[in-house]
Motif scaffolding. Structure first.
Motif, short mmCIF file in Angstrom:
data_model
loop_
_atom_site.label_atom_id
_atom_site.label_comp_id
_atom_site.label_asym_id
_atom_site.label_seq_id
_atom_site.Cartn_x
_atom_site.Cartn_y
_atom_site.Cartn_z
N ASN A 210 -1.19 16.44 51.70
CA ASN A 210 -1.03 15.96 50.28
C ASN A 210 0.04 16.41 49.48
OD1 ASN A 210 -1.66 13.57 48.34
ND2 ASN A 210 -2.62 15.09 46.98
N GLY A 211 1.06 17.72 49.98
CA GLY A 211 1.78 18.33 49.66
C GLY A 211 2.96 17.38 49.12
N PRO A 212 3.86 17.81 48.15
CA PRO A 212 4.89 17.04 47.67
C PRO A 212 6.26 16.92 48.84
CG PRO A 212 5.00 19.18 46.73
CD PRO A 212 3.70 19.12 47.49
N ILE A 213 6.86 15.75 48.93
CA ILE A 213 7.99 15.41 49.44
C ILE A 213 8.98 14.95 48.91
CG2 ILE A 213 8.83 14.54 51.79
CD1 ILE A 213 6.16 14.79 53.09
N PRO A 214 10.06 15.29 48.26
CA PRO A 214 11.07 14.71 47.43
C PRO A 214 11.93 13.85 48.27
CG PRO A 214 11.50 17.08 47.64
CD PRO A 214 10.23 17.14 48.38
N TYR A 215 12.56 12.95 47.82
CA TYR A 215 13.72 12.23 48.46
C TYR A 215 14.93 12.63 48.15
CZ TYR A 215 10.57 8.43 50.00
OH TYR A 215 9.64 7.70 50.71
N LEU A 216 15.77 12.35 49.14
CA LEU A 216 17.26 12.73 48.97
C LEU A 216 17.90 11.28 49.24
CD1 LEU A 216 19.79 14.56 48.39
CD2 LEU A 216 19.63 14.89 50.73
N LYS A 217 18.87 10.88 48.06
CA LYS A 217 19.63 9.56 48.27
C LYS A 217 20.70 10.17 49.17
CE LYS A 217 21.58 5.66 46.00
NZ LYS A 217 21.65 5.05 44.67
N VAL A 218 20.89 9.46 50.23
CA VAL A 218 21.79 10.10 51.34
C VAL A 218 23.21 9.06 50.98
CG1 VAL A 218 22.80 9.95 53.66
CG2 VAL A 218 20.42 10.65 52.97
N THR A 219 24.10 9.75 50.78
CA THR A 219 25.59 9.09 51.00
C THR A 219 26.33 9.18 52.07
OG1 THR A 219 26.53 10.97 49.94
CG2 THR A 219 25.91 9.48 48.45
N SER A 220 26.27 9.96 52.91
CA SER A 220 26.80 10.35 54.35
C SER A 220 25.88 11.18 55.23
CB SER A 220 28.20 10.54 54.07
OG SER A 220 28.24 12.07 53.64
N ALA A 221 25.98 10.97 56.48
CA ALA A 221 25.29 11.86 57.46
C ALA A 221 26.14 12.04 58.68
CB ALA A 221 23.88 11.11 57.56
N LYS A 222 25.99 12.93 59.30
CA LYS A 222 26.74 13.29 60.47
C LYS A 222 25.93 14.15 61.53
CE LYS A 222 29.95 17.00 59.03
NZ LYS A 222 31.09 17.48 59.04
N PRO A 223 26.01 14.01 62.78
CA PRO A 223 25.16 14.76 63.59
C PRO A 223 25.95 16.16 63.76
CG PRO A 223 26.68 13.24 64.93
CD PRO A 223 26.64 12.73 63.38
N VAL A 224 25.04 17.27 64.05
CA VAL A 224 25.59 18.51 64.08
C VAL A 224 25.08 19.31 65.18
CG1 VAL A 224 26.37 19.09 61.60
CG2 VAL A 224 24.22 19.39 62.12
N PRO A 225 25.69 20.35 65.78
CA PRO A 225 24.87 21.07 66.89
C PRO A 225 23.73 21.80 66.19
CG PRO A 225 27.22 21.67 66.85
CD PRO A 225 27.02 20.86 65.54
N VAL A 226 22.58 22.18 67.18
CA VAL A 226 21.58 22.96 66.57
C VAL A 226 22.02 24.61 66.05
CG1 VAL A 226 19.51 24.27 67.38
CG2 VAL A 226 20.21 22.07 68.50
N PRO A 227 21.72 24.96 65.02
CA PRO A 227 22.30 25.95 64.32
C PRO A 227 21.91 27.21 64.99
CG PRO A 227 20.52 25.29 63.26
CD PRO A 227 20.87 24.17 64.00
N HIS A 228 22.62 28.22 64.84
CA HIS A 228 22.59 29.48 65.19
C HIS A 228 21.01 30.08 65.40
CE1 HIS A 228 23.07 33.73 66.54
NE2 HIS A 228 22.43 34.03 65.28
#
Length: 237
Positions: A210-228
């Motif tokens: 029951n913890g809070p999960i906020p929303y983000l309104k996405v305008t663009s998205a792109k795949p990226v490599p797994v970070p270091h």
């Protein structure tokens, strides 16, 4: 196991720790700040193994010394976990763990100044805490850029997630952002995305705790490599 066998196991364990600590492999197990301790532990184990071998050779040269009986070969199976550590790099925790654990988002004591650049680069934890507990006051009128991996719940709803780390991977807990807006046509769990978007006051609750999960309104998205470093340690700073 006899002393020489114990020394061999210690040496291999020390070598495995040095190997992990000298590469990015250790980030799959512990947080970045523990690297010096990991390297020191590996060096101590190797030194102890060499000292044990030297002591045993001196002891075997003494007159009247009786040799130890050979130990069962099955004891060498203790080396299997070491070989797995050296040869197999486990993946970082992903969507499977994230969806089975409640969000670990906690109210911060304060919020730092938002980066001046637009879009402002924020961590999942930073955006989620500003949106859920700061009611988006520092996010109004700003575009943000957040990176994390995808998790899809049983209904297919997408979340951007980062596993937050206190000490090691065993205590990693997810922080989640629900995504809305312009999303890629194909969403693949565990794929890493760099998402650009804006704050929305919409909020949901984690079905696990029951913890809070906020929303983000996405305008663009792109795949990226797994970070270091796939884990997020920002709440330890």
């Amino acid at each position: 196991m006899n002393r020489q066998s114990q020394a061999a196991v210690m040496f291999l364990l020390g070598a495995a720790l040095l190997h992990a600590g000298s590469t990015d492999l250790y980030l799959r197990y512990v947080k970045q700040g523990l690297r010096p301790l990991l390297l020191a532990s590996g060096a101590v184990l190797i030194a102890a193994a060499l000292a044990t071998v030297w002591y045993e050779r001196r002891r075997n040269r003494r007159p009247g010394h009786t040799h130890e009986h050979p130990e069962p070969k099955v004891s060498w199976l203790l080396l299997l976990p070491l070989l797995a550590l050296i040869l197999v790099a486990p993946p970082a925790l992903g969507s499977y763990s994230a969806l089975r654990s409640g969000t670990a988002l906690q109210k911060p004591f304060s919020y730092g100044r938002l980066p001046a650049a637009d879009p402002a680069p924020l961590s999942v934890i930073d955006y989620a805490s500003r949106a859920a507990y700061g009611h988006g006051r520092s996010l109004h009128g700003r575009t943000v850029r957040v990176t994390g991996f995808l998790a899809l719940d049983h209904s297919g709803a997408p979340y951007l997630v980062r596993m937050a780390l206190n000490c090691c991977a065993a205590d990693a807990q997810p922080v989640k952002i629900a995504l809305t807006g312009t999303l890629p046509p194909v969403l693949r769990p565990d794929a890493w995305l760099e998402v650009t978007g804006t704050y929305t006051p919409r909020l949901t609750r984690d079905p696990v705790n029951n913890g809070p999960i906020p929303y983000l309104k996405v305008t663009s998205a792109k795949p990226v490599p797994v970070p270091h470093d796939p884990y997020d340690e920002s709440w330890n700073n």
